[in-house]
Design a protein around this motif. Structure first.
Motif, PDB file in Angstrom:
ATOM      1  N   GLY A  21      68.784 -47.772 150.513  1.00 27.92           N
ATOM      2  CA  GLY A  21      68.679 -46.910 151.686  1.00 27.92           C
ATOM      3  C   GLY A  21      69.089 -45.468 151.418  1.00 27.92           C
ATOM      4  N   LEU A  22      69.013 -45.045 150.165  1.00 30.71           N
ATOM      5  CA  LEU A  22      69.391 -43.679 149.817  1.00 30.71           C
ATOM      6  C   LEU A  22      68.315 -42.688 150.236  1.00 30.71           C
ATOM      7  CD1 LEU A  22      70.810 -44.266 146.228  1.00 30.71           C
ATOM      8  CD2 LEU A  22      72.057 -44.150 148.376  1.00 30.71           C
ATOM      9  N   ARG A  23      68.715 -41.472 150.503  1.00 33.64           N
ATOM     10  CA  ARG A  23      67.758 -40.424 150.888  1.00 33.64           C
ATOM     11  C   ARG A  23      67.101 -39.780 149.679  1.00 33.64           C
ATOM     12  NH1 ARG A  23      69.548 -36.969 155.885  1.00 33.64           N
ATOM     13  NH2 ARG A  23      67.807 -35.889 154.960  1.00 33.64           N
ATOM     14  N   TYR A  24      67.812 -39.776 148.538  1.00 33.75           N
ATOM     15  CA  TYR A  24      67.308 -39.111 147.344  1.00 33.75           C
ATOM     16  C   TYR A  24      67.513 -39.993 146.115  1.00 33.75           C
ATOM     17  CZ  TYR A  24      67.521 -34.988 150.307  1.00 33.75           C
ATOM     18  OH  TYR A  24      67.341 -34.110 151.333  1.00 33.75           O
ATOM     19  N   ALA A  25      66.616 -39.805 145.140  1.00 38.01           N
ATOM     20  CA  ALA A  25      66.763 -40.413 143.822  1.00 38.01           C
ATOM     21  C   ALA A  25      66.652 -39.291 142.807  1.00 38.01           C
ATOM     22  CB  ALA A  25      65.675 -41.455 143.574  1.00 38.01           C
ATOM     23  N   THR A  26      67.547 -39.263 141.835  1.00 35.52           N
ATOM     24  CA  THR A  26      67.527 -38.236 140.799  1.00 35.52           C
ATOM     25  C   THR A  26      67.172 -38.885 139.476  1.00 35.52           C
ATOM     26  OG1 THR A  26      69.223 -37.022 142.012  1.00 35.52           O
ATOM     27  CG2 THR A  26      68.845 -36.382 139.735  1.00 35.52           C
ATOM     28  N   ILE A  27      66.175 -38.280 138.802  1.00 36.45           N
ATOM     29  CA  ILE A  27      65.610 -38.877 137.601  1.00 36.45           C
ATOM     30  C   ILE A  27      65.480 -37.800 136.529  1.00 36.45           C
ATOM     31  CG2 ILE A  27      63.510 -39.962 136.691  1.00 36.45           C
ATOM     32  CD1 ILE A  27      63.388 -40.523 140.030  1.00 36.45           C
ATOM     33  N   PRO A  28      65.760 -38.098 135.265  1.00 40.77           N
ATOM     34  CA  PRO A  28      65.503 -37.119 134.202  1.00 40.77           C
ATOM     35  C   PRO A  28      64.015 -36.767 134.162  1.00 40.77           C
ATOM     36  CG  PRO A  28      66.850 -38.920 133.388  1.00 40.77           C
ATOM     37  CD  PRO A  28      66.392 -39.306 134.767  1.00 40.77           C
ATOM     38  N   ALA A  29      63.712 -35.497 133.968  1.00 40.50           N
ATOM     39  CA  ALA A  29      62.327 -35.008 134.073  1.00 40.50           C
ATOM     40  C   ALA A  29      61.553 -35.161 132.764  1.00 40.50           C
ATOM     41  CB  ALA A  29      62.324 -33.546 134.497  1.00 40.50           C
ATOM     42  N   SER A  30      60.259 -35.344 132.908  1.00 40.88           N
ATOM     43  CA  SER A  30      59.284 -35.239 131.818  1.00 40.88           C
ATOM     44  C   SER A  30      57.944 -34.922 132.473  1.00 40.88           C
ATOM     45  CB  SER A  30      59.206 -36.531 131.002  1.00 40.88           C
ATOM     46  OG  SER A  30      58.528 -37.540 131.721  1.00 40.88           O
ATOM     47  N   ARG A  31      56.983 -34.488 131.691  1.00 42.03           N
ATOM     48  CA  ARG A  31      55.680 -34.136 132.269  1.00 42.03           C
ATOM     49  C   ARG A  31      55.004 -35.339 132.922  1.00 42.03           C
ATOM     50  NH1 ARG A  31      52.836 -31.657 127.417  1.00 42.03           N
ATOM     51  NH2 ARG A  31      54.770 -32.074 126.343  1.00 42.03           N
ATOM     52  N   LEU A  45      53.907 -41.279 150.028  1.00 36.19           N
ATOM     53  CA  LEU A  45      54.917 -42.314 149.851  1.00 36.19           C
ATOM     54  C   LEU A  45      56.326 -41.750 149.663  1.00 36.19           C
ATOM     55  CD1 LEU A  45      52.889 -44.764 147.624  1.00 36.19           C
ATOM     56  CD2 LEU A  45      53.369 -44.932 150.056  1.00 36.19           C
ATOM     57  N   ILE A  46      56.424 -40.458 149.366  1.00 38.94           N
ATOM     58  CA  ILE A  46      57.718 -39.786 149.314  1.00 38.94           C
ATOM     59  C   ILE A  46      57.604 -38.507 150.133  1.00 38.94           C
ATOM     60  CG2 ILE A  46      58.410 -40.742 147.084  1.00 38.94           C
ATOM     61  CD1 ILE A  46      57.648 -38.077 145.788  1.00 38.94           C
ATOM     62  N   ARG A  47      58.761 -38.009 150.618  1.00 35.88           N
ATOM     63  CA  ARG A  47      58.739 -36.785 151.424  1.00 35.88           C
ATOM     64  C   ARG A  47      58.487 -35.560 150.577  1.00 35.88           C
ATOM     65  NH1 ARG A  47      63.810 -35.796 154.157  1.00 35.88           N
ATOM     66  NH2 ARG A  47      64.741 -37.099 152.587  1.00 35.88           N
ATOM     67  N   GLY A  48      58.906 -35.588 149.346  1.00 35.48           N
ATOM     68  CA  GLY A  48      58.739 -34.454 148.447  1.00 35.48           C
ATOM     69  C   GLY A  48      59.635 -34.617 147.240  1.00 35.48           C
ATOM     70  N   PHE A  49      59.603 -33.606 146.377  1.00 38.83           N
ATOM     71  CA  PHE A  49      60.464 -33.624 145.208  1.00 38.83           C
ATOM     72  C   PHE A  49      60.780 -32.194 144.798  1.00 38.83           C
ATOM     73  CE2 PHE A  49      56.287 -33.260 143.402  1.00 38.83           C
ATOM     74  CZ  PHE A  49      56.438 -32.487 142.267  1.00 38.83           C
ATOM     75  N   ARG A  50      61.841 -32.059 144.028  1.00 39.72           N
ATOM     76  CA  ARG A  50      62.258 -30.741 143.560  1.00 39.72           C
ATOM     77  C   ARG A  50      62.686 -30.864 142.112  1.00 39.72           C
ATOM     78  NH1 ARG A  50      67.260 -28.717 146.510  1.00 39.72           N
ATOM     79  NH2 ARG A  50      68.302 -29.484 144.658  1.00 39.72           N
ATOM     80  N   LEU A  51      62.290 -29.893 141.298  1.00 41.48           N
ATOM     81  CA  LEU A  51      62.704 -29.867 139.904  1.00 41.48           C
ATOM     82  C   LEU A  51      64.011 -29.098 139.801  1.00 41.48           C
ATOM     83  CD1 LEU A  51      59.302 -29.111 138.178  1.00 41.48           C
ATOM     84  CD2 LEU A  51      60.474 -31.286 138.333  1.00 41.48           C
ATOM     85  N   ILE A  52      64.981 -29.688 139.145  1.00 41.32           N
ATOM     86  CA  ILE A  52      66.283 -29.061 138.961  1.00 41.32           C
ATOM     87  C   ILE A  52      66.425 -28.733 137.478  1.00 41.32           C
ATOM     88  CG2 ILE A  52      68.778 -29.372 139.151  1.00 41.32           C
ATOM     89  CD1 ILE A  52      68.143 -31.467 141.354  1.00 41.32           C
ATOM     90  N   LYS A  53      66.569 -27.452 137.190  1.00 40.41           N
ATOM     91  CA  LYS A  53      66.735 -27.015 135.797  1.00 40.41           C
ATOM     92  C   LYS A  53      68.173 -27.221 135.368  1.00 40.41           C
ATOM     93  CE  LYS A  53      62.630 -24.994 135.463  1.00 40.41           C
ATOM     94  NZ  LYS A  53      61.610 -25.403 134.565  1.00 40.41           N
ATOM     95  N   GLY A  58      66.070 -31.210 132.317  1.00 39.69           N
ATOM     96  CA  GLY A  58      65.900 -31.024 133.748  1.00 39.69           C
ATOM     97  C   GLY A  58      65.901 -32.360 134.465  1.00 39.69           C
ATOM     98  N   LYS A  59      65.875 -32.278 135.787  1.00 41.33           N
ATOM     99  CA  LYS A  59      65.879 -33.487 136.606  1.00 41.33           C
ATOM    100  C   LYS A  59      64.877 -33.339 137.739  1.00 41.33           C
ATOM    101  CE  LYS A  59      70.715 -34.608 135.749  1.00 41.33           C
ATOM    102  NZ  LYS A  59      70.494 -35.609 134.762  1.00 41.33           N
ATOM    103  N   ILE A  60      64.414 -34.469 138.225  1.00 41.79           N
ATOM    104  CA  ILE A  60      63.538 -34.512 139.394  1.00 41.79           C
ATOM    105  C   ILE A  60      64.351 -35.139 140.515  1.00 41.79           C
ATOM    106  CG2 ILE A  60      61.373 -35.348 140.357  1.00 41.79           C
ATOM    107  CD1 ILE A  60      60.450 -35.872 137.458  1.00 41.79           C
ATOM    108  N   LYS A  61      64.462 -34.437 141.643  1.00 40.77           N
ATOM    109  CA  LYS A  61      65.151 -34.983 142.808  1.00 40.77           C
ATOM    110  C   LYS A  61      64.073 -35.360 143.815  1.00 40.77           C
ATOM    111  CE  LYS A  61      68.937 -34.155 145.974  1.00 40.77           C
ATOM    112  NZ  LYS A  61      69.985 -33.217 146.386  1.00 40.77           N
ATOM    113  N   ILE A  62      63.927 -36.661 144.040  1.00 35.13           N
ATOM    114  CA  ILE A  62      62.876 -37.195 144.897  1.00 35.13           C
ATOM    115  C   ILE A  62      63.464 -37.536 146.257  1.00 35.13           C
ATOM    116  CG2 ILE A  62      61.224 -39.075 145.210  1.00 35.13           C
ATOM    117  CD1 ILE A  62      61.074 -39.268 142.165  1.00 35.13           C
ATOM    118  N   ALA A  63      62.837 -37.033 147.322  1.00 37.80           N
ATOM    119  CA  ALA A  63      63.239 -37.355 148.694  1.00 37.80           C
ATOM    120  C   ALA A  63      62.475 -38.600 149.131  1.00 37.80           C
ATOM    121  CB  ALA A  63      62.959 -36.187 149.629  1.00 37.80           C
ATOM    122  N   ILE A  64      63.192 -39.691 149.329  1.00 32.35           N
ATOM    123  CA  ILE A  64      62.585 -40.966 149.706  1.00 32.35           C
ATOM    124  C   ILE A  64      62.152 -40.904 151.166  1.00 32.35           C
ATOM    125  CG2 ILE A  64      62.944 -43.471 149.817  1.00 32.35           C
ATOM    126  CD1 ILE A  64      63.202 -42.356 146.986  1.00 32.35           C
TER     127      ILE A  64
END
Length: 132
Positions: A21-31, A45-53, A58-64
């Motif tokens: 039931g988390l609002r966000y998932a953070t994942i290591p980034a790749s292309r 299926l997701i609200r959006g995502f943001r790349l964090i340098k 880097g990381k991808i923060k996904i809004a569930i």
């Protein structure tokens, strides 16, 4: 941490975040992960995502995304092709997922596409995952 199957790691982190039931998932980034995340966003299926340098990859923060009852929009994620057993399908053999309610994510010569887009482009490829 060294991961042997980064796509399975992405799918597992999203699956675990939805089950908890988390609002966000953070994942290591790749292309590849960014392209898969773009597909999930385009399919709603997701609200959006943001790349964090950061100083590394880097990381991808996904809004569930959840509905008004609190159920996740993503009901299922299944990794199909694995590093030890690759699964390839030509355009005529691309499967329908859950009677057309889901889709497959494929790595094709034209990039990472959904099963619907791959059929429109008339290309097959490696089946990465099923999503519904």
């Amino acid at each position: 941490m060294n991961v042997t199957d980064p796509i399975a790691d992405l799918l597992t982190r999203i699956r675990n975040a939805t089950m908890a039931g988390l609002r966000y998932a953070t994942i290591p980034a790749s292309r590849t992960k960014i392209e898969i995340t773009k597909i999930l966003e385009a399919e709603g299926l997701i609200r959006g995502f943001r790349l964090i340098k950061d100083e590394r990859q880097g990381k991808i923060k996904i809004a569930i995304k959840y509905n008004e009852l609190g159920h996740p929009a993503i009901r299922g994620l299944v990794r199909v092709s694995r590093p030890g057993c690759r699964v390839y399908k030509n355009v005529s053999k691309i499967p329908r997922i859950r009677g057309g309610l889901g889709f497959a994510i494929l790595s094709t010569s034209k990039g990472i596409l959904t099963s619907k887009a791959a059929k429109q482009e008339n290309v097959g490829g490696e089946v990465l995952a099923y999503v519904w």
